[in-house]
Design an enzyme around this catalytic site. Sequence first.
Site, PDB file in Angstrom:
ATOM      1  N   SER A 217     -33.578 -53.698 -34.889  1.00  7.86           N
ATOM      2  CA  SER A 217     -32.526 -52.677 -34.742  1.00  7.86           C
ATOM      3  C   SER A 217     -31.183 -53.351 -34.995  1.00  7.86           C
ATOM      4  CB  SER A 217     -32.586 -52.018 -33.371  1.00  7.86           C
ATOM      5  OG  SER A 217     -32.333 -52.935 -32.354  1.00  7.86           O
ATOM      6  N   GLY A 219     -28.180 -51.857 -34.783  1.00  9.48           N
ATOM      7  CA  GLY A 219     -27.096 -51.038 -34.230  1.00  9.48           C
ATOM      8  C   GLY A 219     -26.767 -49.888 -35.145  1.00  9.48           C
ATOM      9  N   GLY A 222     -28.726 -49.036 -38.410  1.00  6.45           N
ATOM     10  CA  GLY A 222     -30.079 -48.524 -38.428  1.00  6.45           C
ATOM     11  C   GLY A 222     -31.142 -49.580 -38.199  1.00  6.45           C
ATOM     12  N   GLY A 248     -31.984 -48.084 -27.980  1.00  6.54           N
ATOM     13  CA  GLY A 248     -33.105 -48.968 -28.312  1.00  6.54           C
ATOM     14  C   GLY A 248     -34.419 -48.436 -27.754  1.00  6.54           C
ATOM     15  N   ASP A 249     -34.386 -47.866 -26.563  1.00  2.00           N
ATOM     16  CA  ASP A 249     -35.598 -47.302 -25.968  1.00  2.00           C
ATOM     17  C   ASP A 249     -36.034 -46.051 -26.732  1.00  2.00           C
ATOM     18  OD1 ASP A 249     -35.509 -49.347 -24.070  1.00  2.00           O
ATOM     19  OD2 ASP A 249     -34.178 -48.168 -22.792  1.00  2.00           O
TER      20      ASP A 249
END
Lengths: 305, 305
Positions: A217, A219, A222, A248-249
């Site tokens: 990831s 940020g 993408g 993130g989850d």
Amino acid sequence: MILTVTLNAALDLTYHVPALRPHATHRVTDVAQRPGGKGLNVARVLAALGHEVTATGFAGGATGAVVRQLLGAVPGVTDGLLPVSGPTRRTVAVVDALSGDTTQLNEPGPLITPAEWSAFQEAYEGLVADADAVALCGSLPPGVPVGAYAALIRSARAAAVPVLLDTSGEPLRRAVAARPDVIKPNAAELAELTGSHEPLKATQDARRRGAQAVVASLGPQGLLAATPEGRWHATPPARLPGNPTGAGDAVSAGLLSALVEDLPWPARLTRAVALSAATVLSPTAGDFDRAAYEELLARVSVTAA
Amino acid sequence: MILTVTLNAALDLTYHVPALRPHATHRVTDVAQRPGGKGLNVARVLAALGHEVTATGFAGGATGAVVRQLLGAVPGVTDGLLPVSGPTRRTVAVVDALSGDTTQLNEPGPLITPAEWSAFQEAYEGLVADADAVALCGSLPPGVPVGAYAALIRSARAAAVPVLLDTSGEPLRRAVAARPDVIKPNAAELAELTGSHEPLKATQDARRRGAQAVVASLGPQGLLAATPEGRWHATPPARLPGNPTGAGDAVSAGLLSALVEDLPWPARLTRAVALSAATVLSPTAGDFDRAAYEELLARVSVTAA
């Protein structure tokens, strides 16, 4: 059923203050609390997507009792947390009202005894047998061996159940060698694992270390994915204003739900990016904006990397 | 029995971090929790001095249950807290390991319903009848009328039970008119009450407003007292290094215990200053160092003011 594992569950407190000033006294204007720890966040998003979820891990003490009470009120999530003697930790997110910036304070978590860790492994074996996929998420509380995730991945692989892993540091390094199906590091975690700050190189290196697919990831830029089926870069339509807490989850929940639904990798990445962006846009930290999610699904770009 | 009233009781959490940096994430290295709110702190010190104490006020929710459990473990303190529907607040003190500086975050407290406030007043009347003295301490939670302390002072005076009051702002202004036996403002609270930043003038003005005795805490400069028996300035032997958390509550406990023991004003002030200084010196915030206290008793200076 999708099984989520949260060994270091938490009661997440959010405090709103006008502005945090070190060494001053602040009256908190607004307090929110909810079950926390990455695995419980993933469970909540999976349930909101319509999946049946069992959330396991540890809960103890008065704080653990509050976590279980709040978790019991989330439709679609079955509480599979094991009682432990130590108290579940709290996390405090202090949000500045004007800037929206967040200062985070994380308690370390309870000391897990060897007997409690053994009891967990036994319970986990039983739950994995009924699971379509497993998410292993977050830090390890004191007392849990650093190779814990490696052991849990091997159990799941022995039962032919796919595993997504989201952790960092030495627990990640050890676990990668046990060949998890997907790891989801951020740029810093990936660099720490591989020694490379070049994401494309680092994702491929992480695959060589054992991870079958690596979804980094990046940020607002993408996701970058290196998988057995190919490499892709998935990006949201624009840089989005909002609170990245839980984004993130949301990626983990998007990837895992789409894996269970047998979607191809580009569709998994599209869902993960749309969910993540819809989480950033939501006024409530960690929840996703459903209308924005559905609208974003059509606007995520997935290109070969 | 001495009765302490804590309408806005709290679970006090102390977090140790290397250094608090706004908008960063911190792993808390050490967590301590204990019953909080000024009245519960005063109760603990009074009990440590050998007095029998009943601690009343409100407790609710999971946090209230933890407060009661911890309070039950304090020898000499009887739990007289009334259950309420809203959850007891938390306070978080974030201590920088290097500087020792503290950043304080205070939740607002539960909403008290009119029925809960009425039930409290009734219970208080019964407790006051058996009390040798009453301490009314701290802020008011939402829902409690701003004139609450004035009403509680009038009840105690009707029962001929002396009252010490430690609060601020409008609740203090209203309560002073009900003629409490002792108020214990700090310099800022006293200036807010009287409009004067000159402590000697302000203490006399506060007496004219209704307080029978005014003990202003001037931090490291000790206490300035204006009483029906005279005016005194009581000072510790030296500026003491340490944590001032709880020093003001130690002053209240010192004054009230000495009042119950019928000691003259200079002896009350000596005890209050020695307890306060021994609290600053203690490694545990809010506790006092007993050996230092006994040694300091002989070294406090009390002079006519």
